[in-house]
Scaffold this motif. Structure first.
Motif, short mmCIF file in Angstrom:
data_model
loop_
_atom_site.label_atom_id
_atom_site.label_comp_id
_atom_site.label_asym_id
_atom_site.label_seq_id
_atom_site.Cartn_x
_atom_site.Cartn_y
_atom_site.Cartn_z
N ALA A 1 0.84 -1.20 0.00
CA ALA A 1 0.00 0.00 0.00
C ALA A 1 0.88 1.26 0.00
CB ALA A 1 -0.93 -0.01 1.20
N ALA A 2 1.89 1.27 0.84
CA ALA A 2 2.80 2.43 0.88
C ALA A 2 3.51 2.58 -0.46
CB ALA A 2 3.82 2.26 2.01
N SER A 3 3.88 1.46 -1.03
CA SER A 3 4.55 1.46 -2.33
C SER A 3 3.65 2.06 -3.42
CB SER A 3 4.94 0.00 -2.63
OG SER A 3 4.95 -0.26 -3.97
N VAL A 4 2.37 1.70 -3.38
CA VAL A 4 1.39 2.24 -4.34
C VAL A 4 1.28 3.76 -4.19
CG1 VAL A 4 -1.10 2.34 -4.78
CG2 VAL A 4 0.05 0.12 -4.70
N GLU A 5 1.25 4.24 -2.95
CA GLU A 5 1.15 5.69 -2.73
C GLU A 5 2.40 6.41 -3.24
OE1 GLU A 5 -1.38 7.41 -2.08
OE2 GLU A 5 -0.74 9.34 -1.30
N PHE A 6 3.58 5.77 -3.09
CA PHE A 6 4.82 6.37 -3.60
C PHE A 6 4.81 6.44 -5.13
CE2 PHE A 6 7.67 5.54 0.35
CZ PHE A 6 7.36 6.80 0.84
N ILE A 7 4.33 5.38 -5.78
CA ILE A 7 4.23 5.44 -7.25
C ILE A 7 3.32 6.61 -7.63
CG2 ILE A 7 3.32 4.29 -9.33
CD1 ILE A 7 4.01 1.61 -8.07
N HIS A 8 2.18 6.70 -6.94
CA HIS A 8 1.23 7.78 -7.25
C HIS A 8 1.86 9.15 -7.03
CE1 HIS A 8 -2.39 10.06 -7.55
NE2 HIS A 8 -2.43 10.36 -6.27
N THR A 9 2.54 9.32 -5.91
CA THR A 9 3.15 10.60 -5.59
C THR A 9 4.24 10.97 -6.60
OG1 THR A 9 2.83 9.95 -3.30
CG2 THR A 9 4.05 11.95 -3.68
N ALA A 10 5.02 9.98 -7.01
CA ALA A 10 6.06 10.22 -8.01
C ALA A 10 5.43 10.72 -9.31
CB ALA A 10 6.86 8.95 -8.27
N THR A 11 4.33 10.08 -9.73
CA THR A 11 3.70 10.51 -10.99
C THR A 11 3.09 11.90 -10.83
OG1 THR A 11 1.58 9.44 -10.54
CG2 THR A 11 3.22 8.13 -11.68
N LEU A 12 2.56 12.22 -9.65
CA LEU A 12 2.02 13.58 -9.44
C LEU A 12 3.12 14.62 -9.60
CD1 LEU A 12 -0.34 13.39 -6.30
CD2 LEU A 12 -0.94 13.25 -8.72
#
Lengths: 337, 337
Positions: A82-93
């Motif tokens: 879950a944390a990994s998914v949020e980091f992917i999302h944040t990186a793309t933002l």
């Protein structure tokens, strides 16, 4: 009265029930996120804190947790994913805001306007790499495969959007392909990876992936509608960003098709050539409302939300995660921000 | 006469021996790279081909292959890791050129000047994601851990460089920390991951990591020296890029320290404030040569190359990969491009 409006009248859907169920898990995810955004290079946690701290909805990691728990996860491997998914999302933002020159994100000045585009690009890379470190810790090669593939599909969707975004004749299926890649793929992968970490059956993995994919499509369609109907105060970004960037989203594409030759000169100037004048956004907003383009976009979103809910049919309705996830699908459509 | 100069007189070191040994493997790596840079989104292979096709030296994937074969790799898992390493490298090049606004890369106009910075950022993300898909295919969680960590350390090194790059008083150990992170870490991880894929012992993994790390340091020091002594024609990028960007590399830092108060006004204006005038680069070049700053940088590089060779001591000298890798270390120091 369509399904979405009926649900609004009945009882506004909320994400609170799911957040309650997931509160202990999400506290763990939050702790992991805060721990892994640290670095001895001071700009990194400062920039990450600006974006990650506070107002983030954390829908994607919530989806990983919900999928894992619905599928019966007994351990906490899903927290790292879950944390990994949020980091992917944040990186793309971070990268998106540089690419689009956006001014606001999550109700704050976009990071690249404070630290500069170079720092935003590089901190995005840092967070992306961190996400893979977290996946390695979670220890599932299958989850890694799902999230690596999703990261690649997101980048393809972003490039597709970049190269086709000013095409006022963009076919609706290509628009759906773009949002399927740039947004819904991460929702799909977030849910699927959660299911995998729970040791779900292939059939359950498939259903949870389908839930995530449809939820993501609904979510993005509503986002695109809100860019014309929302208020900056509640939206956390500027309403009208898509319009100013000449981005061919569904509300705009439908309004262009429905206004026909009478407004062709307006759309060509204001969107295709982006020679925008005072009052253009208000006019576009009015045309999108009057032609029913906004309603049609929200109706399509409601259909995807229904598909998402249907994907949960095989799970026991006495499993409390199921109704909470169904309500998340309704919330995705009814939300005003 | 120092070791590096002695080697030049004796016989110019070359990477050809290693390339011969690795020719079948590198053809396989090349095929993987060409296959995995494909995408249905046309800009992606076009931009990737511009950067990847042709003149790339492919030192990093060569290092993965060499480390794996020296350690006795019997299968071809190292090929996927080698391609993955090249994709990480290419992704960072695309982002670096955006961050630094570089004009030339590998002898060609930098991609962001043709396709725009947004496409360069997003195609970098695509290649980065592809690298993790390739690692998943290679199937080693330990190799994934090594390369995910390296990707994160590289990003930290880039951010560190970004925030400290105009500091004319940058201590030498911090400069070495920066190049250790932004460059040598990938060399180290490339070799270590190759060793892991070969089922090398922990001791062998450690030695091959040490070989890669020291080779990377030597390589970057020479790169930084060539930016003042090289010619754009052979360099594949503009000589003087670092100077124009006011980047605090070792040749510059040493020249600043060695010229003392007499040139302080010049360095402050031309490097710290970057108010550059005609002839400034030529003056800097002359001061770097006259103060021995260039020679000192190359001597330090030669010491790292010696450390790299020493790390191979435990491998049998009858293993033909060992002398070829030793020559690679000499080549890193003697190269003119």
């Amino acid at each position: 009265m369509d399904a979405a409006s009926a649900a609004i009248v009945a009882k506004p859907a909320s994400v609170d029930g799911l957040l309650d169920l997931a509160s202990r898990d999400m506290a763990g995810v939050d702790a992991l996120i805060r721990d892994r955004m640290q670095s001895e290079v001071p700009v990194i946690p400062a920039l990450a804190e600006h974006l990650i701290g506070g107002s983030a909805k954390r829908l994607r990691p919530l989806l990983t947790i919900a999928a894992a728990r619905l599928a019966g996860a007994k351990d906490d491997a899903c927290l790292r994913l879950a944390a990994s998914v949020e980091f992917i999302h944040t990186a793309t933002l971070l990268h998106d805001d540089v690419v689009d020159s956006s001014e606001l994100r999550r109700g704050k000045v976009a990071a690249h306007l404070i630290w500069g585009a170079p720092a935003s690009v590089l901190v995005g890379d840092f967070l992306f790499a961190r996400s893979f470190e977290l996946m390695v810790e979670a220890g599932s090669m299958q989850a890694l495969e799902i999230l690596a593939r999703a990261s690649r599909v997101i980048a393809e969707g972003e490039v597709m959007q970049l190269t086709r975004s000013h095409d006022l004749n963009l076919p609706q299926d290509l628009y759906l392909e773009i949002i399927g890649a740039k947004t819904a793929e991460l929702f799909a992968a977030a849910a699927e990876a959660g299911a995998v970490s729970a040791g779900a059956t292939p059939e359950q993995q498939k259903n949870l992936r389908r839930f995530g994919k449809n939820l993501g499509l609904a979510f993005q369609l509503v986002d695109d509608a809100l860019d014309y109907s929302g208020e900056a105060g509640t939206l956390g970004k500027n309403a009208g960003d898509d319009f100013r960037e000449g981005k061919a989203t569904l509300p705009l594409l439908l309004a262009i098709a429905r206004t026909g030759p009478s407004e062709k000169a307006f759309w060509d100037r204001a969107v295709a050539r982006r020679e925008q004048e005072e009052g253009d956004f208000e006019k576009a907003r009015r045309l999108i409302a009057e032609t029913g383009a906004e309603t049609a976009t929200l109706e399509l979103a409601a259909r995807y939300a229904d598909d998402a809910k249907a994907a949960l049919a095989a799970f026991s309705s006495s499993n409390s995660w199921r109704p909470a996830m169904e309500e998340l699908a309704d919330f995705a459509v009814q939300r005003k921000m």
